[in-house]
Scaffold this motif. Structure first.
Motif, PDB file in Angstrom:
ATOM      1  N   GLY A   1      -7.033  -1.599 -15.645  1.00  0.00           N
ATOM      2  CA  GLY A   1      -6.885  -1.855 -17.073  1.00  0.00           C
ATOM      3  C   GLY A   1      -5.511  -1.468 -17.574  1.00  0.00           C
ATOM      4  N   TYR A   2      -5.018  -0.346 -17.112  1.00  0.00           N
ATOM      5  CA  TYR A   2      -3.673   0.094 -17.490  1.00  0.00           C
ATOM      6  C   TYR A   2      -2.616  -0.882 -16.972  1.00  0.00           C
ATOM      7  CZ  TYR A   2      -5.120   4.712 -19.238  1.00  0.00           C
ATOM      8  OH  TYR A   2      -5.660   5.729 -19.974  1.00  0.00           O
TER       9      TYR A   2
ATOM     10  N   GLY B   1      -5.185  -9.369  -9.033  1.00  0.00           N
ATOM     11  CA  GLY B   1      -6.252  -8.499  -8.544  1.00  0.00           C
ATOM     12  C   GLY B   1      -5.745  -7.077  -8.416  1.00  0.00           C
ATOM     13  N   PHE B   2      -6.659  -6.157  -8.067  1.00  0.00           N
ATOM     14  CA  PHE B   2      -6.288  -4.748  -8.034  1.00  0.00           C
ATOM     15  C   PHE B   2      -7.140  -4.024  -7.011  1.00  0.00           C
ATOM     16  CE2 PHE B   2      -5.447  -0.473  -9.573  1.00  0.00           C
ATOM     17  CZ  PHE B   2      -4.147  -0.580 -10.079  1.00  0.00           C
ATOM     18  N   ASP B   3      -6.496  -3.111  -6.296  1.00  0.00           N
ATOM     19  CA  ASP B   3      -7.206  -2.293  -5.311  1.00  0.00           C
ATOM     20  C   ASP B   3      -8.200  -1.385  -6.043  1.00  0.00           C
ATOM     21  OD1 ASP B   3      -6.410  -0.938  -2.228  1.00  0.00           O
ATOM     22  OD2 ASP B   3      -7.787   0.058  -3.578  1.00  0.00           O
TER      23      ASP B   3
ATOM     24  N   CYS C   1       1.169   6.718  -8.326  1.00  0.00           N
ATOM     25  CA  CYS C   1       0.238   6.799  -9.460  1.00  0.00           C
ATOM     26  C   CYS C   1      -0.243   5.399  -9.799  1.00  0.00           C
ATOM     27  CB  CYS C   1       0.923   7.423 -10.677  1.00  0.00           C
ATOM     28  SG  CYS C   1      -0.111   7.445 -12.164  1.00  0.00           S
ATOM     29  N   SER C   2      -1.533   5.130  -9.564  1.00  0.00           N
ATOM     30  CA  SER C   2      -2.066   3.803  -9.843  1.00  0.00           C
ATOM     31  C   SER C   2      -2.307   3.598 -11.337  1.00  0.00           C
ATOM     32  CB  SER C   2      -3.359   3.574  -9.063  1.00  0.00           C
ATOM     33  OG  SER C   2      -4.338   4.537  -9.407  1.00  0.00           O
TER      34      SER C   2
ATOM     35  N   CYS D   1      -3.259  11.739  -8.684  1.00  0.00           N
ATOM     36  CA  CYS D   1      -2.031  11.607  -7.903  1.00  0.00           C
ATOM     37  C   CYS D   1      -1.210  12.893  -7.856  1.00  0.00           C
ATOM     38  CB  CYS D   1      -1.167  10.486  -8.472  1.00  0.00           C
ATOM     39  SG  CYS D   1      -0.591  10.803 -10.162  1.00  0.00           S
ATOM     40  N   MET D   2      -1.607  13.922  -8.603  1.00  0.00           N
ATOM     41  CA  MET D   2      -0.765  15.099  -8.741  1.00  0.00           C
ATOM     42  C   MET D   2      -0.450  15.815  -7.415  1.00  0.00           C
ATOM     43  SD  MET D   2       0.428  15.045 -11.613  1.00  0.00           S
ATOM     44  CE  MET D   2       1.402  16.514 -11.291  1.00  0.00           C
TER      45      MET D   2
END
Length: 831
Positions: A294-295, A315-317, A424-425, A462-463
């Motif tokens: 969404g982002y 598309g997106f993983d 960072c996804s 992701c940190m």
């Protein structure tokens, strides 16, 4: 000025506004945002925190003032009911019409409610918004002792955590034969099921709910197989349905399974001035239910409107990592190995609740995907290896078995990732973008990376990789990597420990005033408390405000709000007289009793106000605190050794007692466990301990840096065939060196894995005294031994300290909400 109307003020709608205002001046776009809820956009990903004390304001992504500062017209409590594409207007439920040049649909999704008879009954809820949560909480407090959640997927398990946090007897109902069927395979789901059941959650699989029973108010669920479950409340969290009614109403195409049909530029097929982002968008009949895609959609639509470079959305993983009710769960790539021929490598430990599966291409060169349950620490790097088709190490099993022999598996570090790897996804931040900030712009702190790129500001998953990348990049540049404790102290734990010693600082406030800033936080307070205890060995309850709950009350808080009492039983040896005392105390205070794997007897169910009285009786009988609540020595386990066992070659019990009494009360960065085995048959499991001693014909072999738990690791052999005195000397040095140099909350195994030079370096320091600090470490240990005092004995004999052990500061009575039920003749917390 282009007029933009955004319908929907959820997480994705907010992200679009943020990206748009960051990419172009406010004078370019007039932005109007409609949200049907009374609040500005809030964090739906962490909704369950609402049940743990978080407020609506805590969950807000930005306050109302942010929209005002960004010149965004935010209209909450206003539902858009129609779109007029010819006139380019939208109409709200109040009749107000607003014109647009570009329209962005970010209406998200609603809860899918299965067509089950009785869904309209009182006590049936959906889990989607803050209003839903308020209704659940209000009903649960007044009318429910038990609750079922319909749905065993991601949303359902989040809802289960919420009702469990309410103190309700919790059940999960799943139509499929396993939990999380889209993310986990059968074995991984079985591990998750066992872990959730161990927490007291009832799991009911392959259940088709036929009817919700009750006369106006829910009383239970009837299933198609003839079984029934009696519950007081039902929370439906069985999936989502895109909120595409506005699209249908104005003649836009929707997908068969819901969602506004969009092209690769997120535009509707019939009207290029209407975009859809988030869960309302359907691209190639796929609706993306995670926040990261969404982002990405929000970012690409903002780029188009600002005339910036646009990447088509293809598309997106859907890889994801979550902590569900305290259990790490992750799936990535092709989790089931179905996309192409593959070979699966599996590690399963049912005892510790860990399952890891990776799917490797048939030629053994590529990682295709996998599943992680119970331990998802490697998720970040495994995902990157999958997405970037990175070559596998010679032994691919190293990727899930972890570091062996003190070395990191080849190709498993962040430095091996290509620059285009997505770190960072949520914010689509690549490794190259972060590396350039560090190399070119001179960024040297994590908070600066977050501020500049947004990495880590979404889900936060992701940190760990952001931290690793910063350290690796600074080290590669020849710069000192500053490892600070937190924002209030510009020092590492090791540096703070040295400052405490040199400046003879004995309180948190003094340390903060002299070398820190601000008021402190939940990170530095317990860390400093540990440092002070490891240095001065003073009574920790004298500074109770900086301790966590367990250390503050010298007891582990348990389910239901009561505490456990764990007296020390050195080496596991106890006399019949002391056994009788434990039995009498348990009987008098009606405590649940259990023999532990550490050869102790735990007593559960004590109220906080009962703790001093219980301990007074135990101390009178000769017991001491077992420090089960502290980051300190817990136990030194032993077999019976040569005293009773015909295989024993040394007196394991006597040595275990000597060792345990030597190091009792020793505060350290993390808990410590030891063991002594009387022969190589290893009945005390010494090689799974922080320090383990195994008898030989010539003396003792000393092993260090092992641990069980969620990430088991065998201890490493430090020295062989030493006598008892030498063995103790080396343990003295080893423990004090660990206390000096380890980071907060770091087990000895992890500390050794990260220690430059590994086991050989540690052996040089401890055995060969390569740093020349051996005698100093021994003196520090001698001080700890000489100044030891039983914490509970101090409290029992001090009326002022004793008075702190009460549930209410202004009342000596106990907590009236504590309740129990009986199981196998003993009490347990009421469900």
């Amino acid at each position: 000025m282009t007029r933009i109307v955004v319908i929907g003020n959820g997480m994705v709608g907010y992200k679009f506004c943020e990206k748009l205002r960051a990419s172009a001046p406010a004078s370019d776009f007039k932005v109007t945002v409609f949200g049907e809820e009374p609040w500005p956009a809030y964090d739906r990903v962490h909704l369950s925190a609402y049940f743990s004390g978080a407020t609506a304001d805590d969950l807000l992504l930005a306050p109302r003032s942010w929209y005002e500062e960004k010149d965004i017209d935010l209209r909450t409590n206003e539902l858009i009911v129609a779109i007029d594409r010819d006139q380019k207007t939208v109409r709200s439920h109040t009749g107000v019409e607003t014109s647009y040049d570009k329209l962005v649909l970010a209406t998200g999704s609603g809860a899918f409610v299965p067509p089950v008879n009785g869904v309209e009954k009182k006590g049936v809820f959906v889990y989607r918004s803050l209003e839903d949560l308020d209704a659940i909480i209000d009903f649960g407090k007044k009318n429910a002792k038990s609750a079922a959640v319909m749905g065993g997927g991601l949303l359902g398990l989040e809802a289960a955590k919420a009702v469990m946090d309410m103190g309700l007897d919790t059940h999960v109902i799943e139509f499929a034969p396993r939990l999380m069927p889209r993310q986990l395979d059968e074995a991984g789901a079985a591990i998750l099921k066992a872990k959730l059941e161990a927490l007291g959650i009832g799991i009911h699989l392959s259940k088709n709910t036929k009817q919700i029973t009750g006369n106006g108010k829910l009383t239970g669920l009837d299933f198609a197989d003839g079984s029934r479950l009696a519950v007081d409340m039902l929370v439906i969290s069985a999936g989502i349905r895109p909120r595409d009614e506005l699209a249908k109403g104005c003649g836009l195409a929707t997908a068969p399974r819901g969602g506004l049909v969009v092209n690769e530029f997120l535009q509707s097929r019939e009207d290029k001035d209407i975009f859809a982002i988030g869960e309302v968008a359907s691209y190639q009949e796929m609706v993306y239910g995670l926040v990261a895609p969404g982002y990405e959609m929000a970012s690409q639509v903002a780029n188009q409107l600002c005339g910036k470079e646009v990447r088509p959305f293809l598309g997106f993983d859907m890889s994801t990592k979550l902590k569900l009710i305290g259990v790490d769960v992750a799936s990535f790539g092709d989790p089931f190995g179905e996309a192409e021929p593959s070979t699966s490598i599996v590690y399963e430990n049912k005892t510790r609740g860990i399952y890891k599966r990776i799917n490797v291409s048939k030629d053994g060169k590529r990682l295709l995907g996998g599943v992680l349950v119970g331990d998802a620490a490697a998720y970040g790097i495994l995902l990157q290896m999958t997405q970037n088709k990175m070559p596998l190490p010679p032994d691919p099993e190293d990727l899930i078995l972890g570091a062996r022999g003190g070395k990191e598996p080849a190709g498993a570090g962040v430095e091996s990732l290509p620059d285009e790897a997505q770190i960072c996804s949520c914010e689509n931040v690549s490794k190259g973008a972060i590396s350039n900030l560090i190399k070119i712009d001179g960024i040297s702190k994590v908070d600066e990376i977050k501020s500049c790129t947004g990495a880590g500001t979404g889900c936060g998953g992701c940190m760990p990789m952001v931290n690793d990348l910063l350290k690796q990049q600074l080290k590669a540049m020849g710069k000192q990597v500053k490892n600070v404790l937190c924002e209030h102290f510009e020092y590492s734990r090791q540096e703070l420990l040295d400052l405490v010693k040199v400046k003879k600082i004995k309180t948190y406030d003094e340390l903060l005033n002299r070398v820190g800033k601000g008021d402190g936080c939940e990170v530095c307070k317990p860390a400093v408390a540990s440092i002070l205890a490891s240095t001065w060995n003073e009574l920790i309850v004298k500074q109770d405000s900086i301790q966590d709950t367990n250390d503050r009350y010298l007891a582990n808080i348990q389910k239901g709000g009561t505490y456990s009492v764990v007296p020390r039983i050195p080496g596991g040896e106890i006399t019949p007289e002391k056994l009788i005392v434990i039995g009498e105390v348990a009987k008098k205070y009606k405590l649940y009793t259990k023999v532990t794997g550490g050869q102790r007897i735990d007593l559960f169910g004590a109220r906080v106000d009962q703790l001093p009285d219980i301990w007074e009786e135990l101390i009178h009988a000769g017991f001491e605190s077992g420090h089960a609540y502290g980051k300190s020595l817990r136990t030194v386990k032993s077999c019976v050794g040569s005293t009773w066992c015909r295989y024993g070659v040394q007196d394991a019990v006597s040595f275990a007692i000597q060792v345990e009494e030597r190091y009792r009360g020793l505060r350290s960065p993390h808990k410590l466990k030891g063991a002594v085995s009387g022969c190589i048959r290893e009945c005390a499991e010494a090689q799974s301990k922080d320090f383990g001693i195994i008898a030989t014909e010539k003396g003792w072999n000393l092993y260090v840096c092992g641990n069980g738990g969620s990430k088991p690791q065998h201890a490493k052999l430090l020295v062989t065939d030493v006598d008892s005195a030498t063995c103790l000397k080396y343990i003295d040095r080893f423990l004090m060196f660990y206390i000096r140099t380890a980071e907060p909350l770091t087990r000895t195994a992890t500390w050794l894995n990260k220690l430059e030079g590994g086991l050989e370096y540690l052996r040089d320091v401890v055995v060969n005294d390569s740093l020349g600090i051996g005698e100093e470490l021994e003196r520090e240990m001698a001080f700890m031994i000489q100044t030891y005092a039983c914490e509970w004995k101090e409290v029992v004999n001090n009326p002022e300290l004793r008075a702190k052990f009460r549930h209410f500061v202004n009342d000596t009575s106990g907590d009236p909400t504590v309740s129990f039920q009986e199981m196998r003749g003993q009490k347990i917390p009421a469900s």
